[in-house]
Scaffold this active site. Structure first.
Site, PDB file in Angstrom:
ATOM      1  CG  ASP A 287      -2.319   0.570   0.900  1.00  0.00           C
ATOM      2  OD1 ASP A 287      -2.348   1.710   0.402  1.00  0.00           O
ATOM      3  OD2 ASP A 287      -3.343  -0.079   1.156  1.00  0.00           O
ATOM      4  CG  ASP A 400      -7.095   2.697  -3.498  1.00  0.00           C
ATOM      5  OD1 ASP A 400      -8.262   2.389  -3.788  1.00  0.00           O
ATOM      6  OD2 ASP A 400      -6.702   2.852  -2.332  1.00  0.00           O
ATOM      7  CD  GLU A 403     -13.504   5.535  -6.191  1.00  0.00           C
ATOM      8  OE1 GLU A 403     -13.316   4.332  -5.976  1.00  0.00           O
ATOM      9  OE2 GLU A 403     -12.743   6.421  -5.776  1.00  0.00           O
ATOM     10  CG  ASP A 474     -11.970   1.301   1.523  1.00  0.00           C
ATOM     11  OD1 ASP A 474     -11.202   0.445   1.034  1.00  0.00           O
ATOM     12  OD2 ASP A 474     -11.751   2.525   1.462  1.00  0.00           O
TER      13      ASP A 474
END
Length: 798
Positions: A287, A400, A403, A474
Site C-alpha cells: 500500500d 486506488d 472513481e 472498503d
C-alpha cells in the site's frame, strides 16, 4: 455529485416529438449496416454489431458526437436485414433481435421472434441533458446499475450513475465505487447506456413501468442486446463491449495484502511467516507506505521511500526467487506537498480550471490536483512511472481512488485521442476506465510477453477488456459486510466484470479480531474470483499472524483453493472466450428465483452457499432442480427442496450437481509449481443423469496470446449410461505443446457408486487396478493419458 431534477430533464416523448418535428423535413436511408434518420438538425443512427446487438446514437448533425467508451475499439458492424418497411416504420433484423423504428417520433420497438421485449419511448439530447426512456412489462425483473446493495432485482430504485467511494458499508448502499449504466432483464435482454457523465438510472421508481437513463452531458447512445438464454446473452453483449484478457494463472493464488506494509523488513518477514506455516502465497501487495512514511502528504511521490525501503530492487528479486510477485499501489493524485508537484505543473499533468491552470482542491490526503489521464502528456508521464516500476520487477499494478474519489465537476480534461476537451462531470465515470487502458497499454508495450495484472477500484462498461481486476472497496469488517458480497459480485459479473471480489475478512473498522467471521470470509473466498485478504492493519489480515486454530483452518481453505486450480483456471479461460462469469446467479437455472443472493453457481458444476451470520448451527438452503452432492460429506440431496443443513466451522456448504466433472490436483505452495501431469477428476454419478459432458481448458498459464493463437488444450469428458453399463469418453485436443504435458496421469474418481463393478475396460483392455471403497461409495480408476482419446467402460452386475 450534481443532482438531476426530473422537472428540469426534458424528454422528447411521443406527443412532443410530433409537435416539435412534424413541421420539419425528414429523411432516412439504410446502408449495409446502419439506418440513418434525420429530422431538422437531429440524426438517429442505428447500427448492427456482432449478432443480436443494435446501437442507437442520437446527436445534432452540426456537432461531433461524444466518443463511445463502452464499445471495444476494433469492432465491425454487421449487415442489416430489412424485414419490412412502409411509410410509417422500418423493421430491421440482427441475429435473433428485431428493431421496429417509427419515422414520426423515433420510437424503437424491440422483439425476439414474436416476443416484444421493450420499447424506447423517449429520448433527450439537450445541451446538459442526455437520456432515454424504455417501457417495462408488469412482471419484468431487472438487475443492473453495477455495485449496489439493494437486492438482485433493482426494480423500484433510482440510483446515481456516479462512481463514488462508500467507506465501511455493510448491508445497504445505493451508490458505490463502480456504477454501471446498464441493466439485464428477466426477459433476457441487456441495455447499456454508452454515456460517461454523471447521471441517474431509474428502474420504475418515478414511473412504475418505465426504465430511464439520464445524464448531464456526454453521448446520447445505448446498446441493446437480446438472446435466448442468459449465458448466450452475456456472450453476445461482451462481444461488443469486450472480454477479459486471460489473467496470469498466479493471480488466482493467495495474496498477502494489508494497509499497509511499512518497511522492506516487514514485507520479507511476512513472507517468511507464510513459508514457516506452509501456507501457499503467490503475491504481496504494498500500500501507500512504499512511497511515504505517513498516510497524508505523500500521494504523487511515486518513488520508493528509501529510509524504510532501502533496497527495493533487491527485495523484489528476493521475493521473485521464491516465486512471489510484488504489486504496488498508485493513485491518480499529485499533492502540492509531494516531491513531484512542480513536475506536475511543468509537464501539464493535471486537470485544469477554465483558465488552463492546474485545478487544486483539498481532500483527505492533502491539497492536490487530479492527473488528467485523458491527456497524452499525462499518459506519457504516468506510463513512464509504470515503466520504472516494471523495470524494477513489479509484477502488477494496483490503482486506488480511481472513481476518482474527489473530482470537481468543473475540472477540464483534454481528451487527446479525440481532439476535444470535457468537464469532469462529463467523463467522471470513465476516469478509472481510461486509467486502466493507460496501464494496460503500457504493460503490453513494456512487457509484450507477459499478461498484465491490473487491480482497479472503478471503471465503466467494458473496462474488463483492459485486464481490470476490480474489488468491492472498503467493506466493513463485520457480518453485514460479508452478507453483501455475493450480490455485488453477481451484479458485476453478468455485465462483464467477472473478477469482482472482496477484501477477504473485511477492510474497515473492527475493534477486536472475530475468528469466526474471518474464517467464514476466507471459506467464501475459496469460491470467489480472487483470493485476497486485505484490511487495516490494527487487526492483521494475513492468517499467519493469528492463533493456531485460525491458522489451521485458513491453511485448509487456502490449500483447497490451490487444489481447485484446474477447475478455477478453466473457468478463467472460458470467461475470456465467452464472457461467462466465474460466479453465476442461480437464475441461470430456470427453477431458481431471480432475486436469490444467498447462494450462487461457481462455474457449471458447483453451488456455493456462504455462511454469513455468526453462530450458525443449521442453515436453510434451497437447492435448484436436479440432484446435488455435498462436496465435503458426499451426502446426496434432491433439488427443489429446502434443506435444514447441519453446518460446521470447518467448511461452508458446497454442493456438486449430479453428472458433473470436477478436476483437482494435490496441494502445492506456488503457482509456478502448478502441474497437471497428475490430474484427479471427480465425477458425481446418479441414476437421474444418463448423459453429461464437461470441457476442461488448460494452457501454460503465461502466454499473452494463447487463446487468440490457439495455444491451449481442451479435454472433453463425456458420460453415458444404459443397461448397467457406464461409458466414459476422454478426448484431448492439444493445440500447442510448449509448456503443456505430453502425457498425463489421470485419476478418475467416481462418486455415488452403489456397488463394485463387475468389469472395467480401458480402451478395450481389462483394467485390474481400479479401487472400489464401499464405505465412501467411490471407484478410483487410473487412466494414463498417452494418446488423445480414451474410452472407459464400466459394467455392473444386473
Amino acid at each position: 455529485m450534481r443532482k438531476i431534477h426530473r422537472s428540469s430533464f426534458l424528454y422528447i416523448l411521443v406527443s412532443s416529438v410530433w409537435l416539435l418535428l412534424s413541421s420539419c423535413s425528414h429523411s432516412y436511408r439504410v446502408d449495409e449496416s446502419l439506418l440513418v434518420l434525420q429530422r431538422g438538425q437531429l440524426q438517429l443512427t442505428l447500427t448492427a454489431y456482432q449478432d443480436d446487438t443494435f446501437e442507437v446514437l442520437i446527436h445534432s448533425i452540426d456537432q461531433q458526437p461524444f466518443p463511445s467508451f463502452a464499445k471495444k475499439e476494433q469492432i465491425e458492424s454487421q449487415p442489416l436485414v430489412v424485414v419490412e418497411q412502409d411509410h410509417q416504420s422500418i423493421t430491421l433484423l440482427n441475429g435473433v433481435l428485431k428493431a421496429k423504428v417509427y419515422f414520426d417520433d423515433w420510437r424503437v420497438e424491440y422483439f425476439r421472434g414474436k416476443e416484444k421485449l421493450t420499447t424506447q419511448i423517449g429520448f433527450s439530447v439537450k445541451e446538459r441533458q442526455r437520456g432515454f426512456k424504455f417501457s417495462l412489462s408488469e412482471k419484468e425483473q431487472i438487475l443492473g446499475g453495477g455495485q449496489r446493495i439493494l437486492g438482485m432485482d433493482r426494480r423500484g430504485h433510482r440510483m446515481p450513475l456516479y462512481n463514488r467511494a462508500h467507506y465501511g458499508y455493510t448491508t445497504e448502499s445505493n451508490q458505490m465505487y463502480y456504477s454501471l449504466p446498464a441493466v439485464m432483464s428477466s426477459k433476457k435482454y441487456v441495455i447499456g447506456f454508452d454515456n460517461s457523465a454523471s447521471g441517474v438510472l431509474d428502474i420504475g421508481k418515478a414511473e412504475p413501468n418505465t426504465l430511464e437513463f439520464e445524464s448531464v452531458g456526454g453521448r446520447a447512445s445505448y446498446l441493446m442486446t437480446a438472446q435466448e438464454t442468459y449465458p448466450k446473452l452475456i456472450e453476445s453483449f461482451t462481444q461488443v463491449v469486450g472480454r477479459q484478457p486471460l489473467p496470469a494463472r498466479w493471480t488466482l493464488g493467495n495474496f498477502a495484502s494489508r494497509f499497509g506494509y511499512r518497511s522492506q523488513q516487514q514485507v520479507l518477514e511476512t513472507v517468511e511467516k507464510f513459508n514457516q506455516e506452509s501456507i501457499p502465497v503467490d503475491a504481496i501487495i504494498l500500500d501507500l507506505f512504499w512511497f511515504g512514511k505517513d498516510i497524508k502528504g505523500h500521494l504523487g511521490n511515486l518513488s520508493w521511500e528509501r529510509d524504510n525501503f532501502p533496497e527495493p530492487e533487491k527485495m523484489i528479486a528476493t521475493l521473485s526467487a521464491q516465486g512471489i510477485k510484488t504489486i504496488v499501489i498508485t493513485e491518480p493524485f499529485i499533492l502540492s506537498s509531494s516531491k513531484r508537484w512542480q513536475e506536475a505543473v511543468d509537464h501539464q499533468l493535471c486537470a485544469t480550471d477554465a483558465a488552463g491552470q492546474p485545478l487544486r482542491f483539498d481532500f483527505y490526503f492533502g491539497n492536490t490536483c487530479v492527473i488528467d489521464v485523458f491527456n497524452q502528456k499525462a499518459i506519457d508521464w504516468f506510463s513512464g512511472i509504470y515503466n520504472e516500476l516494471t523495470e524494477q520487477g513489479i509484477a502488477g499494478q494496483w490503482g486506488d481512488l480511481g472513481e476518482p474519489e474527489v473530482h470537481p465537476d468543473n475540472a477540464i480534461h483534454q481528451l487527446s485521442e479525440y481532439g476535444i476537451h470535457a468537464r469532469g462531470d462529463e467523463v467522471h465515470n470513465v476516469f478509472g476506465h481510461q486509467w486502466a487502458k493507460l496501464v494496460y497499454q503500457q504493460q503490453r508495450e513494456k512487457r509484450p510477453n507477459t499478461r498484465p495484472m491490473i487491480m482497479m477500484r472503478s471503471g465503466f462498461l467494458g473496462t474488463q477488456r483492459y485486464g481490470i481486476i476490480p474489488w468491492t472497496g472498503d467493506v466493513d469488517r463485520s457480518w453485514g459486510g460479508l452478507q453483501s458480497q455475493v450480490e455485488l459480485s453477481l451484479q458485476m459479473g453478468v455485465l462483464g466484470l467477472a473478477y469482482t471480489h472482496s477484501d477477504l475478512g473485511g477492510f474497515a473498522g473492527g475493534e477486536t479480531f472475530d475468528p469466526e467471521l474471518y474464517i467464514r470470509w476466507l471459506q467464501y473466498g475459496v469460491f470467489q474470483p480472487v483470493f485476497r485478504p486485505h484490511a487495516q492493519d490494527h487487526i492483521p489480515p494475513e492468517p499467519v499472524f493469528h492463533d493456531r486454530e485460525t491458522i489451521r483452518r485458513a491453511r485448509e481453505a487456502i490449500n483447497l483453493r490451490y487444489q481447485l486450480t484446474p477447475y478455477v483456471y478453466s473457468m478463467a479461460i472460458e470467461n475470456s472466450l465467452t464472457g461467462l462469469p466465474l460466479m453465476r446467479p442461480l437464475f441461470f437455472d430456470t427453477s431458481a428465483s431471480f432475486n436469490r443472493k444467498d447462494s450462487y453457481f461457481w462455474g457449471e458444476s458447483m453451488l456455493i452457499h456462504p455462511i454469513a451470520r455468526p453462530g450458525v448451527k443449521k442453515e436453510r438452503i434451497e437447492l435448484p432442480s436436479g440432484v446435488w452432492f455435498d462436496f465435503f460429506k458426499g451426502e446426496r440431496f434432491d433439488g427443489t427442496n429446502t434443506l435444514d443443513y447441519q453446518t460446521s466451522i470447518e467448511s461452508i456448504p458446497v454442493f456438486i450437481k449430479a453428472g458433473s466433472f470436477v478436476p483437482m490436483v494435490a496441494p502445492f505452495q506456488r503457482m509456478q509449481d502448478y502441474s497437471t501431469e497428475q490430474l484427479q477428476v471427480h465425477f458425481y454419478a446418479d441414476e437421474s443423469v444418463s448423459r453429461s459432458s464437461y470441457r476442461w481448458y488448460h494452457d501454460d498459464g503465461m502466454g499473452v496470446d494463447n487463446l487468440a493463437k490457439d495455444r491451449f488444450e481442451t479435454t472433453d469428458f463425456t458420460f453415458s449410461s444404459s443397461d448397467q453399463q457406464w461409458l466414459f469418453s476422454i478426448e484431448r485436443e492439444l493445440r500447442a505443446s510448449e509448456g503443456l504435458p505430453k502425457t498425463r496421469q489421470l485419476t478418475l474418481v467416481l462418486h455415488n457408486v452403489q456397488a463394485a463393478p463387475a468389469k472395467v475396460m480401458l480402451d478395450g483392455q481389462l483394467q485390474t487396478t481400479s479401487v472400489y471403497q464401499k464405505a465412501q461409495r467411490t471407484l478410483t480408476i487410473k487412466v494414463p493419458q498417452q494418446q488423445t482419446k480414451h474410452q472407459l467402460t464400466i459394467q455392473f452386475l444386473k
